[in-house]
Design an enzyme around this catalytic site. Structure first.
Site, PDB file in Angstrom:
ATOM      1  N   ARG A 191       0.655  -1.205   0.312  1.00  0.00           N
ATOM      2  CA  ARG A 191      -0.194  -0.411   0.493  1.00  0.00           C
ATOM      3  C   ARG A 191       0.842   0.826   0.412  1.00  0.00           C
ATOM      4  O   ARG A 191       1.019   2.361  -0.997  1.00  0.00           O
ATOM      5  CB  ARG A 191      -1.109   0.003   1.612  1.00  0.00           C
ATOM      6  CG  ARG A 191      -2.255  -1.059   0.565  1.00  0.00           C
ATOM      7  CD  ARG A 191      -3.427  -0.783   2.243  1.00  0.00           C
ATOM      8  NE  ARG A 191      -2.947   0.054   2.442  1.00  0.00           N
ATOM      9  CZ  ARG A 191      -3.846   0.463   3.814  1.00  0.00           C
ATOM     10  NH1 ARG A 191      -4.137   0.120   4.908  1.00  0.00           N
ATOM     11  NH2 ARG A 191      -3.793   2.209   3.564  1.00  0.00           N
ATOM     12  N   THR A 223     -15.925  10.518   3.201  1.00  0.00           N
ATOM     13  CA  THR A 223     -15.997   9.357   4.050  1.00  0.00           C
ATOM     14  C   THR A 223     -16.985   8.479   4.293  1.00  0.00           C
ATOM     15  O   THR A 223     -17.752   9.741   4.662  1.00  0.00           O
ATOM     16  CB  THR A 223     -15.223  10.400   5.372  1.00  0.00           C
ATOM     17  OG1 THR A 223     -15.378   9.532   6.510  1.00  0.00           O
ATOM     18  CG2 THR A 223     -16.123  11.424   5.579  1.00  0.00           C
ATOM     19  N   HIS A 281      -5.273   9.244  11.452  1.00  0.00           N
ATOM     20  CA  HIS A 281      -4.995   8.673  10.965  1.00  0.00           C
ATOM     21  C   HIS A 281      -3.538   7.825  11.068  1.00  0.00           C
ATOM     22  O   HIS A 281      -3.146   6.898  10.867  1.00  0.00           O
ATOM     23  CB  HIS A 281      -5.799   7.472  10.212  1.00  0.00           C
ATOM     24  CG  HIS A 281      -7.178   7.104  10.651  1.00  0.00           C
ATOM     25  ND1 HIS A 281      -8.524   6.689  10.399  1.00  0.00           N
ATOM     26  CD2 HIS A 281      -7.963   7.428  11.718  1.00  0.00           C
ATOM     27  CE1 HIS A 281      -9.237   6.811  10.623  1.00  0.00           C
ATOM     28  NE2 HIS A 281      -8.734   7.281  12.076  1.00  0.00           N
ATOM     29  N   VAL A 318      -4.012   8.001   4.415  1.00  0.00           N
ATOM     30  CA  VAL A 318      -2.616   7.862   4.851  1.00  0.00           C
ATOM     31  C   VAL A 318      -1.107   8.197   4.518  1.00  0.00           C
ATOM     32  O   VAL A 318      -0.190   7.729   4.653  1.00  0.00           O
ATOM     33  CB  VAL A 318      -1.971   6.602   5.599  1.00  0.00           C
ATOM     34  CG1 VAL A 318      -2.520   6.562   7.250  1.00  0.00           C
ATOM     35  CG2 VAL A 318      -2.813   5.813   5.410  1.00  0.00           C
ATOM     36  N   ASP A 319      -2.461   8.971   3.138  1.00  0.00           N
ATOM     37  CA  ASP A 319      -1.386   8.961   1.765  1.00  0.00           C
ATOM     38  C   ASP A 319      -0.602   9.823   0.822  1.00  0.00           C
ATOM     39  O   ASP A 319       0.218   9.637   0.762  1.00  0.00           O
ATOM     40  CB  ASP A 319      -2.282   8.160   0.511  1.00  0.00           C
ATOM     41  CG  ASP A 319      -3.872   9.177   0.323  1.00  0.00           C
ATOM     42  OD1 ASP A 319      -3.719  10.600   0.758  1.00  0.00           O
ATOM     43  OD2 ASP A 319      -5.013   8.415   0.306  1.00  0.00           O
ATOM     44  N   CYS A 368       9.897   2.755  14.804  1.00  0.00           N
ATOM     45  CA  CYS A 368      10.654   1.416  15.172  1.00  0.00           C
ATOM     46  C   CYS A 368       8.891   0.575  16.557  1.00  0.00           C
ATOM     47  O   CYS A 368       9.424   1.504  17.483  1.00  0.00           O
ATOM     48  CB  CYS A 368      12.207   1.863  16.180  1.00  0.00           C
ATOM     49  SG  CYS A 368      12.474   0.275  17.047  1.00  0.00           S
ATOM     50  N   ASN A 371     -20.148  13.541  -1.217  1.00  0.00           N
ATOM     51  CA  ASN A 371     -20.021  12.229  -1.465  1.00  0.00           C
ATOM     52  C   ASN A 371     -20.990  11.212  -2.705  1.00  0.00           C
ATOM     53  O   ASN A 371     -21.794  11.590  -2.378  1.00  0.00           O
ATOM     54  CB  ASN A 371     -20.543  10.973   0.191  1.00  0.00           C
ATOM     55  CG  ASN A 371     -19.851  10.071   0.289  1.00  0.00           C
ATOM     56  OD1 ASN A 371     -19.811   9.425  -0.812  1.00  0.00           O
ATOM     57  ND2 ASN A 371     -19.458   9.570   0.987  1.00  0.00           N
ATOM     58  N   GLN A 392      -8.786  11.239   7.358  1.00  0.00           N
ATOM     59  CA  GLN A 392      -8.265  10.249   8.198  1.00  0.00           C
ATOM     60  C   GLN A 392      -6.990   8.491   6.323  1.00  0.00           C
ATOM     61  O   GLN A 392      -7.205   8.133   7.623  1.00  0.00           O
ATOM     62  CB  GLN A 392      -9.640   9.250   7.742  1.00  0.00           C
ATOM     63  CG  GLN A 392     -10.637  10.062   8.716  1.00  0.00           C
ATOM     64  CD  GLN A 392     -11.916   9.445   8.736  1.00  0.00           C
ATOM     65  OE1 GLN A 392     -12.214   8.215   8.939  1.00  0.00           O
ATOM     66  NE2 GLN A 392     -12.591  10.490   7.665  1.00  0.00           N
TER      67      GLN A 392
HETATM   68  P1  OAD Z   1     -14.386   4.720   3.984  1.00  0.00           P
HETATM   69  O1  OAD Z   1     -14.253   2.922   2.728  1.00  0.00           O
HETATM   70  O2  OAD Z   1     -15.327   3.301   4.752  1.00  0.00           O
HETATM   71  O3  OAD Z   1     -15.964   5.423   2.880  1.00  0.00           O
HETATM   72  C1  OAD Z   1     -15.175   6.124   1.135  1.00  0.00           C
HETATM   73  C2  OAD Z   1     -16.034   6.771   1.615  1.00  0.00           C
HETATM   74  O4  OAD Z   1     -16.070   7.865   0.004  1.00  0.00           O
HETATM   75  C3  OAD Z   1     -17.988   5.896   0.681  1.00  0.00           C
HETATM   76  O5  OAD Z   1     -18.920   7.364   1.947  1.00  0.00           O
HETATM   77  C4  OAD Z   1     -18.129   6.517  -0.684  1.00  0.00           C
HETATM   78  O6  OAD Z   1     -19.063   6.586  -1.074  1.00  0.00           O
HETATM   79  C5  OAD Z   1     -17.131   7.428  -1.272  1.00  0.00           C
HETATM   80  N1  OAD Z   1     -15.785   7.963  -1.976  1.00  0.00           N
HETATM   81  C6  OAD Z   1     -16.065   7.052  -2.930  1.00  0.00           C
HETATM   82  N2  OAD Z   1     -15.524   7.083  -4.213  1.00  0.00           N
HETATM   83  C7  OAD Z   1     -15.531   8.615  -3.937  1.00  0.00           C
HETATM   84  C8  OAD Z   1     -14.960  10.201  -4.533  1.00  0.00           C
HETATM   85  N3  OAD Z   1     -15.420   9.838  -5.797  1.00  0.00           N
HETATM   86  N4  OAD Z   1     -15.651  10.992  -4.522  1.00  0.00           N
HETATM   87  C9  OAD Z   1     -16.216  11.196  -2.807  1.00  0.00           C
HETATM   88  N5  OAD Z   1     -16.594  10.702  -1.984  1.00  0.00           N
HETATM   89  C10 OAD Z   1     -16.482   9.136  -3.032  1.00  0.00           C
HETATM   90  O7  OAD Z   1     -13.661   5.327   4.119  1.00  0.00           O
HETATM   91  P2  OAD Z   1     -13.125   6.374   5.082  1.00  0.00           P
HETATM   92  O8  OAD Z   1     -14.358   6.820   5.676  1.00  0.00           O
HETATM   93  O9  OAD Z   1     -12.010   7.311   4.976  1.00  0.00           O
HETATM   94  O10 OAD Z   1      -9.348   3.424   8.978  1.00  0.00           O
HETATM   95  O11 OAD Z   1     -12.476   4.986   6.705  1.00  0.00           O
HETATM   96  C11 OAD Z   1     -12.574   5.943   7.547  1.00  0.00           C
HETATM   97  C12 OAD Z   1     -11.798   4.874   7.979  1.00  0.00           C
HETATM   98  O12 OAD Z   1     -12.099   3.211   8.550  1.00  0.00           O
HETATM   99  C13 OAD Z   1     -10.129   5.022   7.375  1.00  0.00           C
HETATM  100  O13 OAD Z   1      -9.214   5.809   7.776  1.00  0.00           O
HETATM  101  C14 OAD Z   1      -9.607   3.593   8.322  1.00  0.00           C
HETATM  102  C15 OAD Z   1     -10.727   2.226   8.088  1.00  0.00           C
HETATM  103  O14 OAD Z   1     -10.306   1.556   8.734  1.00  0.00           O
HETATM  104  C16 OAD Z   1      -7.710   3.431   9.752  1.00  0.00           C
HETATM  105  O15 OAD Z   1      -7.244   2.343   9.184  1.00  0.00           O
HETATM  106  C17 OAD Z   1      -7.832   3.100  10.942  1.00  0.00           C
END
Ligand code: OAD
Length: 257
Positions: free
Chosen positions: A73, A197, A126, A110-111, A134, A222, A108
């Protein structure tokens, strides 16, 4: 007034804007989301069980597998380029700063793509995949942009330790300074935007509720419906790479940043 126009008016009036971003903002840069409902998008947690990869217990149990997955990743993030959504958010920050305001990005992700796009005020809730640390000393390092040589990867700081990604795993605390910055942003912004998100993972998903409770204008970007879609003031349905540039154009046209 349509939703885009209403959002443009809100951001042109605002002095402080907080933007919470999630994996969706990087989807158009080719980085898979975690839990998207759209089959075409490829969601990470559909193919992998978080408990076997994204926990301290998983790393203790199988450090080789976890290191390989995160290194794969990491290389994907390093190769990725910011998309028009990232660039529009960086432009928004510059526009607001030029008139004495501020944009704070609470990500959120990490990229590091927001930083690559030019955003300067970025809070990594995150952590990041780009730096590793380490397990024994906690010291950070930025591995070179090539695959790790050993799996798991020995720490360069202490031969008894291993390198692990500098991300927050399930069951771990978010960095205190990042949470404090996010709480402060939610407590003081005029506009709070949630972009890309799923608004399911706390504490990040809670910040918009705090902003809403104190009367900030809330905006969601979204393509899909989320738990906050019916609660926000303005819902902009569509991909970030299309909606955010249009929003910026509308804001600039309306008020002239
Ligand atoms: P998710 O994968 O849960 O949600 C991604 C969201 O992006 C969804 O609601 C999609 O509808 C939306 N989406 C998809 N394509 C899109 C686009 N082109 N433009 C705008 N929105 C789009 O991702 P996060 O909400 O970031 O945590 O997930 C939160 C956390 O869950 C992550 O940071 C990670 C994960 O487990 C850790 O690793 C601690």
């Amino acid at each position: 007034m349509d939703a885009l126009h209403a959002a443009a008016v809100a951001i042109t009036k605002a002095r402080r804007i907080a933007v919470l971003t999630g994996a969706g903002v990087s989807a158009e840069s080719g980085i898979p989301t975690f839990r998207s409902a759209l089959a075409s998008m490829g969601a990470l947690w559909k193919d992998f069980d978080p408990a076997t990869l994204a926990t301290p217990e998983a790393f203790a149990r199988d450090p080789e597998r976890v290191t390989r997955w995160y290194d794969h990743r990491r290389l994907g993030c390093l190769a990725a380029l910011p998309n028009p959504g990232h660039l529009a958010l960086a432009d928004l920050e510059r526009d607001l700063e030029s008139r004495g305001g501020e944009v704070i990005l609470l990500t959120q992700n990490v990229d590091r793509l927001h930083q690559k796009a030019g955003s300067r005020r970025v809070v990594e809730l995150h952590g990041t995949l780009i730096t590793w640390r380490c397990t024994l000393t906690g010291r950070h390092t930025t591995p070179e942009p090539a695959p790790m040589r050993e799996f798991p990867t020995p720490s360069p700081f202490d031969p008894r330790g291993l390198l692990r990604p500098n991300v927050v795993w399930f069951g771990e605390r978010l960095p205190d300074d990042a949470v404090a910055a996010a709480e402060n942003a939610a407590a003081s912004c005029d506009v709070f935007m949630a972009v890309g998100t799923s608004s399911q993972v706390y504490p990040a998903a809670g910040f918009i509720h705090a902003a809403m409770a104190r009367g900030a204008v809330t905006i969601e970007v979204n393509p899909e419906k989320t738990p906050i879609s019916d609660l926000v003031d303005i819902r902009l349905q569509g991909p970030g790479g299309e909606v955010l540039p249009r929003l910026l154009v509308a804001a600039r046209a309306g008020k002239g940043f």
